[in-house]
Design a protein around this motif. Structure first.
Motif, mmCIF file in Angstrom:
data_model
loop_
_atom_site.group_PDB
_atom_site.id
_atom_site.type_symbol
_atom_site.label_atom_id
_atom_site.label_comp_id
_atom_site.label_asym_id
_atom_site.label_seq_id
_atom_site.Cartn_x
_atom_site.Cartn_y
_atom_site.Cartn_z
ATOM 1 N N TRP A 186 5.372 -2.833 -4.194
ATOM 2 C CA TRP A 186 4.651 -1.398 -4.397
ATOM 3 C C TRP A 186 3.037 -1.712 -4.312
ATOM 4 C CZ3 TRP A 186 1.418 -2.608 -8.722
ATOM 5 C CH2 TRP A 186 2.050 -3.469 -9.709
ATOM 6 N N TYR B 238 -6.273 8.865 -7.266
ATOM 7 C CA TYR B 238 -4.749 9.029 -6.831
ATOM 8 C C TYR B 238 -4.736 10.390 -6.320
ATOM 9 C CZ TYR B 238 -5.364 12.263 -10.776
ATOM 10 O OH TYR B 238 -5.929 13.262 -11.604
ATOM 11 N N ARG B 239 -3.641 10.556 -5.698
ATOM 12 C CA ARG B 239 -3.416 11.720 -4.897
ATOM 13 C C ARG B 239 -2.782 12.777 -5.831
ATOM 14 N NH1 ARG B 239 -1.875 11.557 0.570
ATOM 15 N NH2 ARG B 239 -1.244 13.758 0.196
ATOM 16 N N LEU C 177 -1.786 5.834 1.052
ATOM 17 C CA LEU C 177 -1.797 5.475 -0.215
ATOM 18 C C LEU C 177 -1.511 6.371 -1.430
ATOM 19 C CD1 LEU C 177 -4.388 2.425 -0.579
ATOM 20 C CD2 LEU C 177 -2.065 2.214 -0.713
ATOM 21 N N LEU C 178 -0.703 6.193 -2.504
ATOM 22 C CA LEU C 178 -0.740 6.993 -3.557
ATOM 23 C C LEU C 178 -1.988 6.740 -4.701
ATOM 24 C CD1 LEU C 178 0.651 9.080 -5.240
ATOM 25 C CD2 LEU C 178 2.354 7.352 -6.118
ATOM 26 N N LEU D 220 4.260 7.079 1.394
ATOM 27 C CA LEU D 220 3.042 6.491 0.960
ATOM 28 C C LEU D 220 3.245 4.997 0.482
ATOM 29 C CD1 LEU D 220 1.475 9.340 -0.956
ATOM 30 C CD2 LEU D 220 1.038 8.739 1.539
ATOM 31 N N ASP D 221 2.407 4.194 0.614
ATOM 32 C CA ASP D 221 2.284 3.036 0.135
ATOM 33 C C ASP D 221 1.915 3.214 -1.378
ATOM 34 O OD1 ASP D 221 3.079 1.134 2.053
ATOM 35 O OD2 ASP D 221 1.264 1.032 2.992
ATOM 36 N N GLY D 222 2.295 2.214 -2.275
ATOM 37 C CA GLY D 222 1.980 2.502 -3.582
ATOM 38 C C GLY D 222 0.657 2.193 -4.189
ATOM 39 N N TYR D 223 0.193 1.192 -4.350
ATOM 40 C CA TYR D 223 -0.887 0.874 -4.983
ATOM 41 C C TYR D 223 -1.894 -0.300 -4.062
ATOM 42 C CZ TYR D 223 -4.426 -1.193 -8.307
ATOM 43 O OH TYR D 223 -5.498 -1.802 -9.153
ATOM 44 N N ALA E 99 5.906 6.910 -4.411
ATOM 45 C CA ALA E 99 5.191 6.815 -3.151
ATOM 46 C C ALA E 99 5.906 6.938 -2.022
ATOM 47 C CB ALA E 99 4.566 5.662 -3.207
ATOM 48 N N TYR F 109 5.605 4.881 -10.586
ATOM 49 C CA TYR F 109 5.241 5.840 -9.728
ATOM 50 C C TYR F 109 4.993 5.147 -8.334
ATOM 51 C CZ TYR F 109 3.820 8.449 -13.737
ATOM 52 O OH TYR F 109 4.101 9.101 -14.991
ATOM 53 N N ALA F 110 4.198 4.111 -7.867
ATOM 54 C CA ALA F 110 4.267 3.350 -7.057
ATOM 55 C C ALA F 110 5.437 2.967 -6.291
ATOM 56 C CB ALA F 110 3.023 2.208 -7.022
#
Length: 423
Positions: A245, A155-156, A267-268, A187-190, A182, A177-178
């Motif tokens: 997500w 994860y970031r 990506l997150l 960002l894209d989520g997952y 994100a 969160y995603a």
């Protein structure tokens, strides 16, 4: 697939093909007093180039048992196909010592391609306990663990810190969160490994296991996937794509593509093997210094990773079985296992290395990885694993692309696995 590989990452495959002479009176069982000679060792995609220097050490100490390095394709599926073709061929038998994906042990043992090994020749008691189970079939040891692996959630940490939230421990937190954090950071989520190949089998199994389900039981003889837990696990993946997500691009990701997306700052969250943490943390990475790692989340807390990695096995027709056993003992020694980590960035099977302060400083994810390995589970054991994996990949990909509902996908998978187990 990384060794993982498995998965496993790209997977390492190590084989010993005998050249030169066949020792007089070589016996079929590993550990015979005779059976020493030169060896050829092949690897599938040694992407870090660590193995050559390790073998130089062996060759200096064992000039009569020199190992020549040969590389097979990076793809786990292609590597398995080449190995299976050779092992079925009664006349060639080039592959004598094989570094096989952990989930091939049952298949190769059931087919009679690899031989049982004597437990007392190898330091099994020094290994992380779950990894030994990947090397057994029908109550016997058929391989020796060499590299282990478990999926982690990268994860970031800079993004989550800016939002004032901890890394997710549950699917609900990951989804939230995603879906919300994100996009605010572009960002894209997952993402995971969602192309229909072995990586998708791993991701799907992790989702099913995390929800409390299973796929097969009794060494592949019993189908257990038709359950509410399996529907929940596959539904989690399908919902991610449907709701956005999980980006649609991730449906074509293998290990490398997903790692690159995260490493490039797109990506997150990313499910991947520990090598991706090392790569994303390198100085030339766009997210260097911004990467954290935690165990995979599940519905109500930490989830269950699939055990990746590789095991060393000896072919049934190996002509130098004692050299094969000695090479395996060398590659699983504490000194060499340390180099597997420091030179190859591959997770060792020796338990004590995960508590070494110097190694933890160099590889901060080691405590998290140890936690994940100890809680991990193997992919479904089956003597027809290649067919099982193909069925899982196809069905789950159809669910993720919306061609089938998760409920229909689970019913279909149960039918297909039942048909496989009957043949």
């Amino acid at each position: 697939m990384r060794w993982i590989h498995a998965a496993g990452r790209g997977l390492l495959v190590l084989l010993v093909v005998l050249t030169g002479y066949a020792a007089s009176g070589a016996r079929a069982q590993v550990g015979a007093a005779s059976g020493r000679g030169p060896l050829t060792l092949a690897t599938a995609g040694d992407l870090t180039g660590y193995l050559g220097p390790l073998l130089e050490g062996w060759n200096r100490a064992h000039p009569g048992e020199r190992v020549t390095l040969v590389e097979l394709p990076d793809s786990a599926d292609e590597t398995r196909a080449q190995m299976a073709t050779d092992l079925r061929d009664g006349g060639r038998h080039r592959f004598d010592v094989l570094n096989i994906d952990v989930n091939w042990t049952s298949e190769f043992a059931a087919a009679g391609w690899i031989r049982p090994l004597p437990r007392d020749r190898f330091p099994l008691g020094t290994f992380l306990p779950p990894v030994v189970g990947t090397a057994t079939y029908d109550g016997r040891l058929y391989a020796v663990p060499y590299v282990t692996n478990a999926g982690l959630l990268l994860y970031r940490k800079d993004v989550l810190a800016a939002e004032g939230v901890p890394p997710p421990r549950t699917w609900a937190e990951l989804e939230r969160y995603a879906e919300t954090i994100a996009p605010r950071h572009g960002l894209d989520g997952y993402a995971g490994q969602f192309l229909p190949y072995e990586g998708l089998t791993v991701n799907a199994a992790e989702s099913v296991y995390s929800a409390g389900g299973s796929i097969l039981g009794d060494e592949g003889e019993r189908v257990t996937v038709n359950s509410a837990a399996a529907r929940e696990g596959i539904g989690f993946l399908a919902r991610g794509v449907r709701e956005g997500w999980i980006p649609k691009a991730a449906l074509a990701y293998k290990e490398e593509e997903s790692k690159q997306a995260f490493q490039d700052g797109r990506l997150l969250f990313l499910r991947n093997w520990p090598y991706a943490y090392v790569s994303a943390s390198a100085p030339d990475s766009a997210v260097a210094g911004k990467v954290g790692a935690v165990p995979l989340p599940g519905p109500d807390g930490p989830g269950t990773s699939v055990l990746g990695g590789s095991n060393l096995a000896v072919g049934t027709h190996a002509r130098h079985p004692d050299s094969a056993a000695r090479l395996i003992a060398y590659l699983t020694s504490e000194r060499v296992q340390r180099q597997v980590l420091t030179r190859g960035a591959l997770p060792p099977v020796r338990a004590d290395l995960y508590e070494d302060p110097a190694l933890i400083e160099a590889f901060p994810y080691l405590p998290t990885l140890r936690e994940s390995v100890l809680a991990a589970a193997p992919r479904p054991k089956s003597p027809r694993y290649d067919q099982v994996s193909l069925a899982v990949q196809a069905v789950v990909h159809d669910a993720m692309t919306g061609r089938q509902t998760p409920e229909a996908a689970v019913r279909r998978l149960a039918r297909e696995l039942a048909a496989i187990s009957r043949h």
